[in-house]
Design a protein around this motif. Structure first.
Motif, PDB file in Angstrom:
ATOM      1  N   THR A   1       0.827  -1.206   0.000  1.00 48.30           N
ATOM      2  CA  THR A   1       0.000   0.000   0.000  1.00 48.30           C
ATOM      3  C   THR A   1       0.859   1.253   0.000  1.00 48.30           C
ATOM      4  O   THR A   1       0.587   2.218  -0.744  1.00 48.30           O
ATOM      5  CB  THR A   1      -0.921   0.001   1.234  1.00 48.30           C
ATOM      6  OG1 THR A   1      -1.690  -1.203   1.243  1.00 48.30           O
ATOM      7  CG2 THR A   1      -1.851   1.207   1.213  1.00 48.30           C
TER       8      THR A   1
ATOM      9  N   TYR B   1      -5.770   6.525  -5.750  1.00 49.69           N
ATOM     10  CA  TYR B   1      -6.083   6.167  -4.369  1.00 49.69           C
ATOM     11  C   TYR B   1      -6.246   7.430  -3.523  1.00 49.69           C
ATOM     12  O   TYR B   1      -5.480   8.380  -3.648  1.00 49.69           O
ATOM     13  CB  TYR B   1      -4.970   5.305  -3.771  1.00 49.69           C
ATOM     14  CG  TYR B   1      -4.622   4.072  -4.579  1.00 49.69           C
ATOM     15  CD1 TYR B   1      -5.576   3.096  -4.839  1.00 49.69           C
ATOM     16  CD2 TYR B   1      -3.329   3.896  -5.078  1.00 49.69           C
ATOM     17  CE1 TYR B   1      -5.256   1.974  -5.581  1.00 49.69           C
ATOM     18  CE2 TYR B   1      -2.998   2.764  -5.817  1.00 49.69           C
ATOM     19  CZ  TYR B   1      -3.968   1.805  -6.074  1.00 49.69           C
ATOM     20  OH  TYR B   1      -3.652   0.698  -6.800  1.00 49.69           O
ATOM     21  N   ARG B   2      -7.234   7.418  -2.633  1.00 49.92           N
ATOM     22  CA  ARG B   2      -7.478   8.575  -1.783  1.00 49.92           C
ATOM     23  C   ARG B   2      -6.711   8.507  -0.463  1.00 49.92           C
ATOM     24  O   ARG B   2      -6.567   9.517   0.215  1.00 49.92           O
ATOM     25  CB  ARG B   2      -8.978   8.683  -1.480  1.00 49.92           C
ATOM     26  CG  ARG B   2      -9.828   8.989  -2.700  1.00 49.92           C
ATOM     27  CD  ARG B   2     -11.249   9.360  -2.298  1.00 49.92           C
ATOM     28  NE  ARG B   2     -11.887   8.288  -1.538  1.00 49.92           N
ATOM     29  CZ  ARG B   2     -12.565   7.291  -2.089  1.00 49.92           C
ATOM     30  NH1 ARG B   2     -12.699   7.218  -3.398  1.00 49.92           N
ATOM     31  NH2 ARG B   2     -13.135   6.365  -1.332  1.00 49.92           N
TER      32      ARG B   2
ATOM     33  N   ASP C   1      -8.268   3.219   1.404  1.00 49.64           N
ATOM     34  CA  ASP C   1      -8.828   3.162   0.057  1.00 49.64           C
ATOM     35  C   ASP C   1      -7.919   2.355  -0.860  1.00 49.64           C
ATOM     36  O   ASP C   1      -8.388   1.518  -1.654  1.00 49.64           O
ATOM     37  CB  ASP C   1      -9.010   4.579  -0.492  1.00 49.64           C
ATOM     38  CG  ASP C   1      -9.613   4.584  -1.892  1.00 49.64           C
ATOM     39  OD1 ASP C   1     -10.721   4.043  -2.065  1.00 49.64           O
ATOM     40  OD2 ASP C   1      -8.967   5.121  -2.812  1.00 49.64           O
TER      41      ASP C   1
ATOM     42  N   LYS D   1      -8.901  -1.229  -2.589  1.00 51.89           N
ATOM     43  CA  LYS D   1      -8.917  -1.354  -4.050  1.00 51.89           C
ATOM     44  C   LYS D   1      -7.936  -2.423  -4.533  1.00 51.89           C
ATOM     45  O   LYS D   1      -8.226  -3.147  -5.491  1.00 51.89           O
ATOM     46  CB  LYS D   1      -8.588  -0.002  -4.693  1.00 51.89           C
ATOM     47  CG  LYS D   1      -9.742   0.993  -4.620  1.00 51.89           C
ATOM     48  CD  LYS D   1      -9.386   2.318  -5.277  1.00 51.89           C
ATOM     49  CE  LYS D   1     -10.587   3.276  -5.247  1.00 51.89           C
ATOM     50  NZ  LYS D   1     -10.247   4.610  -5.782  1.00 51.89           N
TER      51      LYS D   1
END
Length: 326
Positions: free
Chosen positions: A163, A177-178, A182, A186
């Motif tokens: 991530t 991606y926020r 998130d 995802k």
């Protein structure tokens, strides 16, 4: 080094006379496991977590720069940088401070969890191996203890590192991606569990870096205390911890750095590799041996102070929590 045995499955004997309870091997395994767990000290977890979080907050921008250089294969439409300072200045101009701290949340989670769990497992395994021995552990025992701790830690933290890499490699003109949760959601939705464990195999190879570092660090501490005729676990000065951490890290990084490039490229969402062999083949074909050392300079600029901060904080916080100050 003592191994960590797992309980063995016992085949039930025929007929009603078979005993439903665990056999002697299983009982012995459970006893050994309980003995290992008895060596766990959560003070080591708290101290390692503190060191990882503090060093990450201070030095995250350099980690971002290192990863962007590591995936810079020259074949993608992505920003190109002339050096560390140019990279930092470009990100600052385009995205400000926020850009330099892109991906910091999973990095804090990852670094805190990794260092905390690593010191927790390492000290527990080391204490378990030391039990019943009159002599101190040698270099090989320290190496194996650190390697086992690294494998256990990686199994728990690899999704966080995937991530972080994805967030760090979001460029200002195309973000998908926020934030940390998130991105993790995802990745899981589109790639499954396998996506969260991209780079796991080179990550396993990377445990050798930490193992080499801890082996060297322990040897330096032991030799220093022997020279000064002090107990092997005597408290050293801050500068001694800093120098020993730096020397051990330089040796470990110089030996094992290529795995970090391979791992970052496997986790890069802007490129597609079929696996470890594909990364190795394409990197060698397109960039030669130099390709496996891309980003090493910013990495050293980052990891040396990070390592020194982490070890200095760990040594002092752990002794404070364990009440070992003189």
């Amino acid at each position: 080094m003592n191994s960590i045995p797992l309980p063995e499955q016992q085949s039930p004997g025929p007929g009603p006379a078979a005993s439903p309870g665990p056999g002697p091997a299983a009982s012995s395994g459970l006893k050994e496991l309980r003995c290992l767990l008895g060596h766990i000290r959560y003070e080591n977890l708290a101290a390692g977590l503190s060191g990882g979080v503090i060093s990450t907050l201070v030095l995250h921008p350099l980690d971002l720069v290192k990863i962007r250089f590591a995936v810079s294969d020259g074949l993608q439409m992505r920003p190109q940088y002339d050096g560390v300072l140019h990279c930092i200045r470009t990100i600052w101009q385009l995205e400000g401070v926020r850009g330099l701290y892109q991906g910091v949340t999973p990095n804090i989670w990852g670094a805190g969890a990794t260092w905390g769990l690593y010191f927790l497992f390492y000290n527990a395994i080391k204490s378990y191996c030391q039990e019943g021995r009159e002599s101190e552990l040698g270099a090989l025992q320290h190496l194996l203890s650190a390697a086992e701790a690294g494998i256990l830690t990686l199994c728990l933290t690899n999704p966080v590192w995937v991530t972080k890499t994805r967030l760090v490699l979001q460029y200002s003109d195309r973000k998908q991606y926020r934030g940390m949760m998130d991105a993790m959601l995802k990745i899981y939705q589109h790639e499954g569990v396998a996506g969260l464990y991209r780079g796991f195999v080179p990550g396993l190879l990377g445990t050798s870096q930490a193992a080499l570092q801890f082996m060297t660090y322990e040897a330096l501490k032991r030799n220093s205390n022997e020279y000064k005729k002090l107990p092997s676990d005597a408290l050293l000065s801050p500068w001694e911890y800093i120098v020993m951490a730096a020397v051990s890290k330089i040796i470990a990084v110089a030996t094992t750095y290529p795995y970090q490039v391979v791992r970052a490229r496997l986790q890069d969402q802007h490129n597609s590799y079929s696996g470890l062999a594909d990364v190795l083949s394409r990197t060698w074909s397109n960039e030669g041996a130099f390709g496996f050392y891309k980003g090493m300079v910013p990495n050293l600029v980052r990891v040396l102070p990070a390592c020194c901060i982490t070890f200095l904080v760990y040594e002092n916080v752990s002794r404070l929590l364990l009440g070992q100050y003189n």
